[in-house]
Design an enzyme around this catalytic site. Structure first.
Site, PDB file in Angstrom:
ATOM      1  N   ASN A 160      87.974 -99.234  11.745  1.00 39.14           N
ATOM      2  CA  ASN A 160      87.966 -98.366  10.566  1.00 39.14           C
ATOM      3  C   ASN A 160      88.993 -97.269  10.745  1.00 39.14           C
ATOM      4  OD1 ASN A 160      86.915 -97.150   8.086  1.00 39.14           O
ATOM      5  ND2 ASN A 160      86.076 -95.558   9.424  1.00 39.14           N
ATOM      6  N   SER A 204      91.740 -90.856  12.431  1.00 38.66           N
ATOM      7  CA  SER A 204      91.285 -91.591  13.622  1.00 38.66           C
ATOM      8  C   SER A 204      91.104 -93.063  13.273  1.00 38.66           C
ATOM      9  CB  SER A 204      89.922 -91.058  14.098  1.00 38.66           C
ATOM     10  OG  SER A 204      89.958 -89.673  14.357  1.00 38.66           O
ATOM     11  N   ASP A 251      80.794 -93.652  11.716  1.00 38.68           N
ATOM     12  CA  ASP A 251      81.990 -92.986  12.265  1.00 38.68           C
ATOM     13  C   ASP A 251      81.772 -92.492  13.685  1.00 38.68           C
ATOM     14  OD1 ASP A 251      82.592 -91.541   9.004  1.00 38.68           O
ATOM     15  OD2 ASP A 251      83.202 -93.465   9.837  1.00 38.68           O
ATOM     16  N   HIS A 269      89.670 -93.500   9.599  1.00 41.35           N
ATOM     17  CA  HIS A 269      88.871 -92.403   9.055  1.00 41.35           C
ATOM     18  C   HIS A 269      89.738 -91.143   8.973  1.00 41.35           C
ATOM     19  CE1 HIS A 269      85.354 -89.911   8.293  1.00 41.35           C
ATOM     20  NE2 HIS A 269      85.819 -89.073   9.188  1.00 41.35           N
TER      21      HIS A 269
HETATM   22  N1  LIG Z   1      77.814 -98.670   9.795  1.00 43.29           N
HETATM   23  C1  LIG Z   1      79.046 -98.171   9.521  1.00 43.29           C
HETATM   24  N2  LIG Z   1      79.587 -98.390   8.318  1.00 43.29           N
HETATM   25  C2  LIG Z   1      80.820 -97.876   8.034  1.00 43.29           C
HETATM   26  C3  LIG Z   1      81.500 -97.082   8.971  1.00 43.29           C
HETATM   27  C4  LIG Z   1      80.905 -96.880  10.247  1.00 43.29           C
HETATM   28  O1  LIG Z   1      81.491 -96.227  11.139  1.00 43.29           O
HETATM   29  N3  LIG Z   1      79.686 -97.449  10.484  1.00 43.29           N
HETATM   30  N4  LIG Z   1      82.722 -96.474   8.622  1.00 43.29           N
HETATM   31  C5  LIG Z   1      82.881 -96.422   7.167  1.00 43.29           C
HETATM   32  C6  LIG Z   1      84.011 -95.729   6.541  1.00 43.29           C
HETATM   33  N5  LIG Z   1      83.585 -94.350   6.223  1.00 43.29           N
HETATM   34  C7  LIG Z   1      84.322 -93.372   6.822  1.00 43.29           C
HETATM   35  O2  LIG Z   1      85.356 -93.638   7.484  1.00 43.29           O
HETATM   36  C8  LIG Z   1      82.524 -94.039   5.329  1.00 43.29           C
HETATM   37  C9  LIG Z   1      82.216 -94.899   4.281  1.00 43.29           C
HETATM   38  C10 LIG Z   1      81.167 -94.587   3.406  1.00 43.29           C
HETATM   39  C11 LIG Z   1      80.430 -93.418   3.547  1.00 43.29           C
HETATM   40  C12 LIG Z   1      79.292 -93.128   2.618  1.00 43.29           C
HETATM   41  O3  LIG Z   1      78.611 -92.114   2.734  1.00 43.29           O
HETATM   42  N6  LIG Z   1      79.083 -94.037   1.654  1.00 43.29           N
HETATM   43  C13 LIG Z   1      77.916 -93.952   0.724  1.00 43.29           C
HETATM   44  C14 LIG Z   1      78.385 -94.112  -0.710  1.00 43.29           C
HETATM   45  C15 LIG Z   1      79.422 -93.068  -1.026  1.00 43.29           C
HETATM   46  C16 LIG Z   1      80.030 -93.335  -2.408  1.00 43.29           C
HETATM   47  O4  LIG Z   1      79.754 -94.388  -3.013  1.00 43.29           O
HETATM   48  O5  LIG Z   1      80.791 -92.437  -2.843  1.00 43.29           O
HETATM   49  C17 LIG Z   1      76.952 -95.081   1.005  1.00 43.29           C
HETATM   50  O6  LIG Z   1      77.407 -96.163   1.490  1.00 43.29           O
HETATM   51  O7  LIG Z   1      75.773 -94.896   0.681  1.00 43.29           O
HETATM   52  C18 LIG Z   1      80.738 -92.554   4.592  1.00 43.29           C
HETATM   53  C19 LIG Z   1      81.780 -92.838   5.472  1.00 43.29           C
HETATM   54  C20 LIG Z   1      82.758 -97.802   6.588  1.00 43.29           C
HETATM   55  N7  LIG Z   1      81.380 -98.155   6.809  1.00 43.29           N
HETATM   56  N1  LIG Z   2      85.359 -92.726   5.065  1.00 43.16           N
HETATM   57  C1  LIG Z   2      86.372 -93.653   4.675  1.00 43.16           C
HETATM   58  C2  LIG Z   2      87.511 -92.914   4.033  1.00 43.16           C
HETATM   59  O1  LIG Z   2      87.358 -91.824   3.496  1.00 43.16           O
HETATM   60  N2  LIG Z   2      88.680 -93.530   4.092  1.00 43.16           N
HETATM   61  C3  LIG Z   2      89.850 -92.915   3.506  1.00 43.16           C
HETATM   62  O2  LIG Z   2      90.015 -93.327   2.166  1.00 43.16           O
HETATM   63  C4  LIG Z   2      91.391 -93.217   1.847  1.00 43.16           C
HETATM   64  C5  LIG Z   2      91.723 -94.523   1.161  1.00 43.16           C
HETATM   65  O3  LIG Z   2      93.007 -94.743   1.149  1.00 43.16           O
HETATM   66  P1  LIG Z   2      93.651 -96.132   0.650  1.00 43.16           P
HETATM   67  O4  LIG Z   2      92.641 -96.823  -0.258  1.00 43.16           O
HETATM   68  O5  LIG Z   2      94.873 -95.652  -0.085  1.00 43.16           O
HETATM   69  O6  LIG Z   2      93.941 -96.934   1.881  1.00 43.16           O
HETATM   70  C6  LIG Z   2      92.136 -92.995   3.192  1.00 43.16           C
HETATM   71  O7  LIG Z   2      92.465 -91.620   3.335  1.00 43.16           O
HETATM   72  C7  LIG Z   2      91.102 -93.366   4.205  1.00 43.16           C
HETATM   73  O8  LIG Z   2      91.228 -92.672   5.436  1.00 43.16           O
END
Ligand SMILES: Nc1nc2c(c(=O)[nH]1)N[C@@H](CN(C=O)c1ccc(C(=O)N[C@@H](CCC(=O)O)C(=O)O)cc1)CN2
Ligand SMILES: NCC(=O)N[C@@H]1O[C@H](COP(=O)([O-])[O-])[C@@H](O)[C@H]1O
Length: 230
Positions: free
Chosen positions: A112, A141, A150, A114
């Protein structure tokens, strides 16, 4: 005896939005600087602009609201991904928390990107939170995905300054500029077979990686304090 030819690695990409990180991967493949190919682009949003960046045959999307549970959606997503037999699965702007069963199904090849210097600011709205806290630095990251959000081992990071007057959008744009080379640098290590996750340890060339690699100004990854790229 000739060396066994290695095939380009197969990469599946999970997206939810515009797909600029996906485009960076596509551009690097087209430029011949990433020996891989995209075997599928998967989204929880059928309207995601990222899907338009690849041919229809590579697209998969579905709406979580059409499934009885997060686990059911993630099982369908996982089946679709597994059918493409990927070597690596990259969350690139994928905005859903993946259930434990999905993560365990692909753990060790699930990465991922982030937009924060983890472990600071897991979750969403990272730029606004960093500004609100008066951070002088922010960044991105790339980490292995584990069930805890994360919290997986961080492979590499890229740092940017927070500037006076930055709002979340300005900072997000500055971070996005380093996300693309950061993700590509990590994927080059991955497709070269140099990166692995063993339980809670990430190894590079078979040696445990205790601190994240850092992206330098030339787009190369260095171990902290090292004279040259890894
Ligand atoms: N189990 C894991 N799933 C995901 C990870 C992880 O490390 N462990 N990384 C994420 C990506 N991410 C941040 O980088 C991230 C994605 C989604 C959310 C979140 O709170 N999503 C909510 C919905 C939010 C929305 O719809 O606007 C949810 O799923 O309920 C936080 C961080 C990818 N998945
Ligand atoms: N937690 C996950 C998250 O916030 N990811 C972030 O969403 C954006 C999507 O960019 P992209 O769709 O243009 O690649 C990027 O900034 C990525 O790091």
């Amino acid at each position: 005896m000739s060396a066994t030819p290695t095939r380009p690695d197969r990469i599946a990409v999970l997206v939810s939005g515009r797909g600029s990180n996906l485009q960076a991967i596509l551009d690097a493949i087209d430029a011949g600087t990433l020996p891989a190919h995209i075997v599928g682009v998967f989204s929880d949003k059928p309207s995601a602009a990222a899907l338009e960046r690849v041919e229809p045959a590579l697209r998969w999307s579905a709406s979580p609201k059409d499934y009885a549970s997060r686990e059911a959606f993630d099982a369908a997503l996982g089946d679709a991904i597994e059918a493409t037999q990927p070597d690596w699965i990259v969350c690139a702007g994928y905005l859903r928390i993946l259930c434990d069963a999905f993560v365990e199904r692909f753990q060790g090849r699930l990465l991922n990107i982030h937009p924060s210097l983890l472990p600071k600011y897991p979750g969403l709205r990272t730029h606004a939170r960093a500004i609100a806290d008066g951070e002088a630095e922010h960044g991105a990251s790339v980490h292995f995905v584990i069930p805890e959000l994360d919290a997986g081992t961080v492979v590499a990071q890229a740092r940017v300054p927070v500037r006076p007057g930055d709002d979340a959008d300005a900072l997000a744009a500055r971070v996005l500029e380093v996300e693309h080379p950061l993700l590509l640098a990590v994927l080059r290590l991955a497709v070269a077979g140099r990166l692995a996750e063993r339980g809670t340890t990430t190894t590079l060339d078979g040696h445990a990686l205790f601190t994240p690699l850092l992206l330098d100004s030339a787009g190369a990854l260095r171990a902290p304090g090292a004279d040259g790229p890894v």
